[in-house]
Motif scaffolding. Structure first.
Motif, PDB file in Angstrom:
ATOM      1  N   VAL A  11      51.322  44.598  31.469  1.00  0.00           N
ATOM      2  CA  VAL A  11      50.272  45.591  31.229  1.00  0.00           C
ATOM      3  C   VAL A  11      48.916  44.909  31.080  1.00  0.00           C
ATOM      4  O   VAL A  11      47.897  45.375  31.598  1.00  0.00           O
ATOM      5  CB  VAL A  11      50.603  46.432  29.982  1.00  0.00           C
ATOM      6  CG1 VAL A  11      49.403  47.292  29.582  1.00  0.00           C
ATOM      7  CG2 VAL A  11      51.814  47.317  30.244  1.00  0.00           C
ATOM      8  N   THR A  12      48.895  43.785  30.363  1.00  0.00           N
ATOM      9  CA  THR A  12      47.635  43.069  30.150  1.00  0.00           C
ATOM     10  C   THR A  12      47.057  42.561  31.465  1.00  0.00           C
ATOM     11  O   THR A  12      45.853  42.672  31.715  1.00  0.00           O
ATOM     12  CB  THR A  12      47.855  41.879  29.190  1.00  0.00           C
ATOM     13  OG1 THR A  12      48.413  42.356  27.966  1.00  0.00           O
ATOM     14  CG2 THR A  12      46.538  41.167  28.903  1.00  0.00           C
ATOM     15  N   VAL A  13      47.902  42.001  32.324  1.00  0.00           N
ATOM     16  CA  VAL A  13      47.425  41.505  33.620  1.00  0.00           C
ATOM     17  C   VAL A  13      46.878  42.650  34.460  1.00  0.00           C
ATOM     18  O   VAL A  13      45.830  42.516  35.119  1.00  0.00           O
ATOM     19  CB  VAL A  13      48.560  40.768  34.363  1.00  0.00           C
ATOM     20  CG1 VAL A  13      48.139  40.443  35.800  1.00  0.00           C
ATOM     21  CG2 VAL A  13      48.930  39.483  33.634  1.00  0.00           C
ATOM     22  N   LEU A  14      47.558  43.805  34.443  1.00  0.00           N
ATOM     23  CA  LEU A  14      47.074  44.962  35.203  1.00  0.00           C
ATOM     24  C   LEU A  14      45.723  45.449  34.662  1.00  0.00           C
ATOM     25  O   LEU A  14      44.826  45.819  35.443  1.00  0.00           O
ATOM     26  CB  LEU A  14      48.096  46.090  35.140  1.00  0.00           C
ATOM     27  CG  LEU A  14      49.396  45.867  35.931  1.00  0.00           C
ATOM     28  CD1 LEU A  14      50.373  47.015  35.687  1.00  0.00           C
ATOM     29  CD2 LEU A  14      49.097  45.750  37.423  1.00  0.00           C
ATOM     30  N   LEU A  15      45.567  45.435  33.345  1.00  0.00           N
ATOM     31  CA  LEU A  15      44.288  45.833  32.757  1.00  0.00           C
ATOM     32  C   LEU A  15      43.160  44.906  33.211  1.00  0.00           C
ATOM     33  O   LEU A  15      42.051  45.363  33.524  1.00  0.00           O
ATOM     34  CB  LEU A  15      44.382  45.832  31.227  1.00  0.00           C
ATOM     35  CG  LEU A  15      45.174  46.975  30.594  1.00  0.00           C
ATOM     36  CD1 LEU A  15      45.315  46.765  29.101  1.00  0.00           C
ATOM     37  CD2 LEU A  15      44.477  48.308  30.873  1.00  0.00           C
ATOM     38  N   PHE A  16      43.450  43.619  33.266  1.00  0.00           N
ATOM     39  CA  PHE A  16      42.415  42.665  33.668  1.00  0.00           C
ATOM     40  C   PHE A  16      42.129  42.734  35.170  1.00  0.00           C
ATOM     41  O   PHE A  16      41.053  42.327  35.608  1.00  0.00           O
ATOM     42  CB  PHE A  16      42.789  41.247  33.245  1.00  0.00           C
ATOM     43  CG  PHE A  16      42.333  40.908  31.856  1.00  0.00           C
ATOM     44  CD1 PHE A  16      41.032  40.495  31.631  1.00  0.00           C
ATOM     45  CD2 PHE A  16      43.191  41.031  30.780  1.00  0.00           C
ATOM     46  CE1 PHE A  16      40.599  40.200  30.357  1.00  0.00           C
ATOM     47  CE2 PHE A  16      42.764  40.743  29.489  1.00  0.00           C
ATOM     48  CZ  PHE A  16      41.463  40.329  29.276  1.00  0.00           C
ATOM     49  N   LEU A  17      43.075  43.239  35.950  1.00  0.00           N
ATOM     50  CA  LEU A  17      42.765  43.502  37.360  1.00  0.00           C
ATOM     51  C   LEU A  17      41.672  44.563  37.461  1.00  0.00           C
ATOM     52  O   LEU A  17      40.753  44.466  38.284  1.00  0.00           O
ATOM     53  CB  LEU A  17      44.020  43.960  38.100  1.00  0.00           C
ATOM     54  CG  LEU A  17      45.008  42.871  38.525  1.00  0.00           C
ATOM     55  CD1 LEU A  17      46.271  43.503  39.100  1.00  0.00           C
ATOM     56  CD2 LEU A  17      44.378  41.938  39.564  1.00  0.00           C
ATOM     57  N   GLY A  18      41.782  45.590  36.628  1.00  0.00           N
ATOM     58  CA  GLY A  18      40.731  46.606  36.583  1.00  0.00           C
ATOM     59  C   GLY A  18      39.409  46.032  36.104  1.00  0.00           C
ATOM     60  O   GLY A  18      38.338  46.361  36.638  1.00  0.00           O
ATOM     61  N   VAL A  19      39.476  45.151  35.091  1.00  0.00           N
ATOM     62  CA  VAL A  19      38.264  44.494  34.594  1.00  0.00           C
ATOM     63  C   VAL A  19      37.606  43.675  35.697  1.00  0.00           C
ATOM     64  O   VAL A  19      36.371  43.635  35.817  1.00  0.00           O
ATOM     65  CB  VAL A  19      38.602  43.599  33.385  1.00  0.00           C
ATOM     66  CG1 VAL A  19      37.411  42.723  33.002  1.00  0.00           C
ATOM     67  CG2 VAL A  19      39.020  44.453  32.196  1.00  0.00           C
ATOM     68  N   SER A  20      38.419  43.023  36.517  1.00  0.00           N
ATOM     69  CA  SER A  20      37.888  42.202  37.609  1.00  0.00           C
ATOM     70  C   SER A  20      37.051  43.040  38.574  1.00  0.00           C
ATOM     71  O   SER A  20      35.942  42.643  38.958  1.00  0.00           O
ATOM     72  CB  SER A  20      39.036  41.526  38.375  1.00  0.00           C
ATOM     73  OG  SER A  20      39.732  40.610  37.559  1.00  0.00           O
ATOM     74  N   ILE A  21      37.579  44.185  38.964  1.00  0.00           N
ATOM     75  CA  ILE A  21      36.870  45.037  39.925  1.00  0.00           C
ATOM     76  C   ILE A  21      35.571  45.569  39.325  1.00  0.00           C
ATOM     77  O   ILE A  21      34.494  45.492  39.934  1.00  0.00           O
ATOM     78  CB  ILE A  21      37.771  46.204  40.363  1.00  0.00           C
ATOM     79  CG1 ILE A  21      39.008  45.661  41.097  1.00  0.00           C
ATOM     80  CG2 ILE A  21      37.000  47.179  41.250  1.00  0.00           C
ATOM     81  CD1 ILE A  21      40.065  46.702  41.370  1.00  0.00           C
ATOM     82  N   ILE A  22      35.659  46.099  38.106  1.00  0.00           N
ATOM     83  CA  ILE A  22      34.471  46.659  37.452  1.00  0.00           C
ATOM     84  C   ILE A  22      33.424  45.578  37.213  1.00  0.00           C
ATOM     85  O   ILE A  22      32.225  45.781  37.451  1.00  0.00           O
ATOM     86  CB  ILE A  22      34.869  47.341  36.127  1.00  0.00           C
ATOM     87  CG1 ILE A  22      35.784  48.534  36.409  1.00  0.00           C
ATOM     88  CG2 ILE A  22      33.631  47.779  35.355  1.00  0.00           C
ATOM     89  CD1 ILE A  22      36.402  49.141  35.164  1.00  0.00           C
ATOM     90  N   GLY A  23      33.877  44.398  36.745  1.00  0.00           N
ATOM     91  CA  GLY A  23      32.946  43.312  36.463  1.00  0.00           C
ATOM     92  C   GLY A  23      32.235  42.824  37.708  1.00  0.00           C
ATOM     93  O   GLY A  23      31.027  42.523  37.675  1.00  0.00           O
ATOM     94  N   TRP A  24      32.968  42.717  38.816  1.00  0.00           N
ATOM     95  CA  TRP A  24      32.347  42.259  40.057  1.00  0.00           C
ATOM     96  C   TRP A  24      31.266  43.230  40.510  1.00  0.00           C
ATOM     97  O   TRP A  24      30.188  42.825  40.956  1.00  0.00           O
ATOM     98  CB  TRP A  24      33.414  42.130  41.149  1.00  0.00           C
ATOM     99  CG  TRP A  24      32.877  41.548  42.423  1.00  0.00           C
ATOM    100  CD1 TRP A  24      32.749  40.231  42.743  1.00  0.00           C
ATOM    101  CD2 TRP A  24      32.398  42.288  43.557  1.00  0.00           C
ATOM    102  NE1 TRP A  24      32.223  40.091  43.994  1.00  0.00           N
ATOM    103  CE2 TRP A  24      31.992  41.337  44.525  1.00  0.00           C
ATOM    104  CE3 TRP A  24      32.274  43.647  43.848  1.00  0.00           C
ATOM    105  CZ2 TRP A  24      31.469  41.722  45.760  1.00  0.00           C
ATOM    106  CZ3 TRP A  24      31.751  44.029  45.069  1.00  0.00           C
ATOM    107  CH2 TRP A  24      31.359  43.066  46.024  1.00  0.00           C
ATOM    108  N   LEU A  25      31.523  44.517  40.377  1.00  0.00           N
ATOM    109  CA  LEU A  25      30.548  45.519  40.797  1.00  0.00           C
ATOM    110  C   LEU A  25      29.323  45.567  39.890  1.00  0.00           C
ATOM    111  O   LEU A  25      28.187  45.763  40.363  1.00  0.00           O
ATOM    112  CB  LEU A  25      31.209  46.904  40.829  1.00  0.00           C
ATOM    113  CG  LEU A  25      32.294  47.118  41.905  1.00  0.00           C
ATOM    114  CD1 LEU A  25      32.991  48.459  41.688  1.00  0.00           C
ATOM    115  CD2 LEU A  25      31.689  47.047  43.298  1.00  0.00           C
ATOM    116  N   LEU A  26      29.533  45.377  38.590  1.00  0.00           N
ATOM    117  CA  LEU A  26      28.446  45.545  37.621  1.00  0.00           C
ATOM    118  C   LEU A  26      27.702  44.255  37.291  1.00  0.00           C
ATOM    119  O   LEU A  26      26.686  44.305  36.585  1.00  0.00           O
ATOM    120  CB  LEU A  26      28.995  46.150  36.322  1.00  0.00           C
ATOM    121  CG  LEU A  26      29.565  47.569  36.406  1.00  0.00           C
ATOM    122  CD1 LEU A  26      30.022  48.036  35.030  1.00  0.00           C
ATOM    123  CD2 LEU A  26      28.533  48.535  36.980  1.00  0.00           C
ATOM    124  N   ALA A  27      28.182  43.111  37.769  1.00  0.00           N
ATOM    125  CA  ALA A  27      27.554  41.831  37.415  1.00  0.00           C
ATOM    126  C   ALA A  27      26.052  41.795  37.699  1.00  0.00           C
ATOM    127  O   ALA A  27      25.285  41.273  36.870  1.00  0.00           O
ATOM    128  CB  ALA A  27      28.264  40.684  38.138  1.00  0.00           C
TER     129      ALA A  27
END
Length: 538
Positions: free
Chosen positions: A121-137
């Motif tokens: 679950v934690t790895v899947l959550l951080f996959l979402g963080v990766s996408i959002i972070g890349w877009l918002l950086a």
């Protein structure tokens, strides 16, 4: 990079007290004495290699890029990596490890299923963080760090986007470390850290002409992937099996989440303070972020090695002894004793030879003598952190072991306001060195308040025991430092090349400290002598 004699002093002191820890564990945990003793020694050596590889990387950065907008941009981007590492290594680990250790005793199969589900679950959550972070950086970086120089902002955004792509990989690396600690397997995590730091240095050395400062980021991620493979190998070898579970048993999930939320918030609080410091620094002089980073890197040697070796083992012991107050108190005091006796003389030694150490490590290529002096100004004001954070490891770990995450969070959250206030007060009159001074004040405040909470649950004699230890260590440290200070002031030794100064002062410091122990802390001296004799016989 040549091996610094200053680092050899660190290794000597840590080696002696790792042996002291091993000896204490032999007394208290007879059945498991060999494995923990070997773990402590392996961790000592590997942690030293991790720090040396980190210095190799920083030395290459200094030679290739100096203290510039390029290094500032990279370091600002790397702050997002330290945020995720802190969330997993501190926030996640401080909750997962005690629960995993305690519940695995009575229900191993069910606990393994729950642990697998938490990891997935934690790895899947951080996959979402990766996408959002890349877009918002492109929006996030300028918002956090304010009015950066244009070149710094461009580099910080580009590298931040790259790092965000691999946040789930970094999170998985930290989760596997927690698994290994729960099974008393300590060495592979250090190998993983070594690979991350070493690959960063290797990529910078080989590819900086092609990729510039970005080569450091590419090397770090490559090393992290290798580290995951190493940790998986050792876990699988010990019988661990991965399952695609996503469902967590209700009681386990409830208990985990209740403890995890304040623990994660606490880890984020620390990183918020780091972001605040770097935001203030990026608005001062060019290279300020690099000066603070290099000074902080040197002061982090002791407590980083300590936090990834002795503190790891002591946290495991505290988690197992939480129901036995006497053993818990003795283990806690042992951790405080090791911290004070090893870290206090190192802090004093850095005050005396810190500038020489900086010159020897960094001063080459684009990193000038002026950069060395500017780094030393920050280093002097960071020195209290060496002792404070070493002690804080033990204090915090003891509170986490007893499930007091809410108290830790309430204390740590107050440091944000204090940090912002002191930064605002100090950055004007002192410039970027004022930010180092703020960090020391905040660290001492955090240690003092949390220690008071810990000792509320202990017997009254334990506080007296601690004050006595502090007094003895202070006397011994002064016995070492005062003669060395006058030696530098009254003799031509300060005119020598930095390496020769280190070769003279460091051995003298070791000898004076050993003599001070003999004169003012005979118990500690006898312990070291007995350890040396046991080693000779073994």
């Amino acid at each position: 990079m040549p091996f610094s004699p200053f680092l050899s002093l660190n290794f000597l002191l840590y080696f002696m007290y790792y042996k002291l820890l091993s000896f204490s564990i032999l007394i208290d945990i007879e059945v498991e004495r060999v494995s923990l003793k070997k773990a402590a020694l392996w961790l000592a050596g590997l942690s030293l290699l991790v720090k040396l590889s980190g210095f190799l990387r920083e030395s290459i950065i200094a030679r290739e890029f100096g203290a510039s907008v390029y290094t500032d941009g990279y370091l600002l981007a790397f702050s997002f990596i330290t945020l995720v590492v802190a969330m997993i290594a501190v926030g996640f680990n401080n909750v997962f490890l005690p629960m995993y250790v305690q519940k695995r005793k009575n229900a191993p199969e069910q606990t393994e299923r729950n642990a697998n589900a938490i990891m997935n679950v934690t790895v899947l959550l951080f996959l979402g963080v990766s996408i959002i972070g890349w877009l918002l950086a492109p929006l996030l970086v300028p918002f956090i760090y304010g009015n950066m120089k244009p070149e710094t902002e461009e580099i910080a955004i580009e590298i931040t986007q790259f790092f965000f792509l691999f946040m789930s990989v970094i999170a998985l690396n930290g989760i596997l470390e927690s698994y290994l600690q729960g099974r008393r397997i300590f060495v592979p995590a250090q190998i993983s850290k070594l690979l991350s730091a070493l690959m960063g240095a290797v990529f910078a050395l080989l590819f900086s002409d092609i990729w510039g400062i970005h080569s450091l980021a590419y090397g770090f991620i490559f090393g992290t992937v290798l580290g995951i493979l190493v940790q998986l190998f050792f876990l699988l070898k010990k019988g661990w099996r991965w399952s695609p579970a996503l469902k967590i048993e209700k009681d386990f999930r409830r208990a985990f989440v209740v403890l995890l939320i304040p623990s994660l918030l606490n880890s984020v609080v620390g990183q918020i303070n780091i972001f605040v410091n770097k935001a203030f620094a990026s608005n001062t002089v060019e290279g300020a972020v690099t000066y603070l980073n290099n000074a902080s890197l040197i002061t982090s040697i002791p407590h980083t090695i300590y936090g990834t070796t002795i503190a790891v083992i002591i946290f495991t012991l505290l988690s197992e002894q939480v129901d036995n107050l006497e053993k818990f108190q003795n283990t806690f005091f042992m951790g405080m004793q090791i911290s004070l006796v090893t870290l206090a003389p190192i802090a004093a030694g850095l005050f005396l030879v810190g500038e020489e150490a900086i010159a020897f490590i960094f001063q080459r290529g684009q990193f000038t003598a002026e950069d060395t002096y500017n780094t030393y100004l920050a280093l002097m004001l960071y020195l209290p952190i060496i002792v404070a954070q070493g002690l804080q490891y033990i204090v915090s770990k003891s509170m986490y072991a007893r499930g007091k995450t809410n108290i830790i969070f309430r204390i740590s959250v107050t440091t944000i306001a204090l940090n912002v206030l002191l930064n605002w007060l100090f950055v004007g009159p002192f410039g970027y060195p004022g930010l180092a001074l703020t960090s020391s004040f905040v660290s001492l405040y955090y240690l003092t308040v949390s220690t008071i909470f810990v000792y509320r649950d202990f017997e009254k004699k334990e506080a007296t025991r601690l004050f006595g230890l502090v007094g003895r260590v202070a006397v011994v440290t002064a016995f070492m430092a005062v003669p060395l200070y006058f030696l530098k002031q009254l003799t031509p030794i300060s005119d020598l090349y930095s390496l020769w100064q280190l070769l003279i002062i460091v051995p003298l410091g070791v000898a004076l400290y050993a003599l001070g122990l003999f004169l003012f802390y005979k118990e500690g001296f006898r312990q070291m002598i007995s350890i040396v004799k046991r080693k000779a016989k073994g």
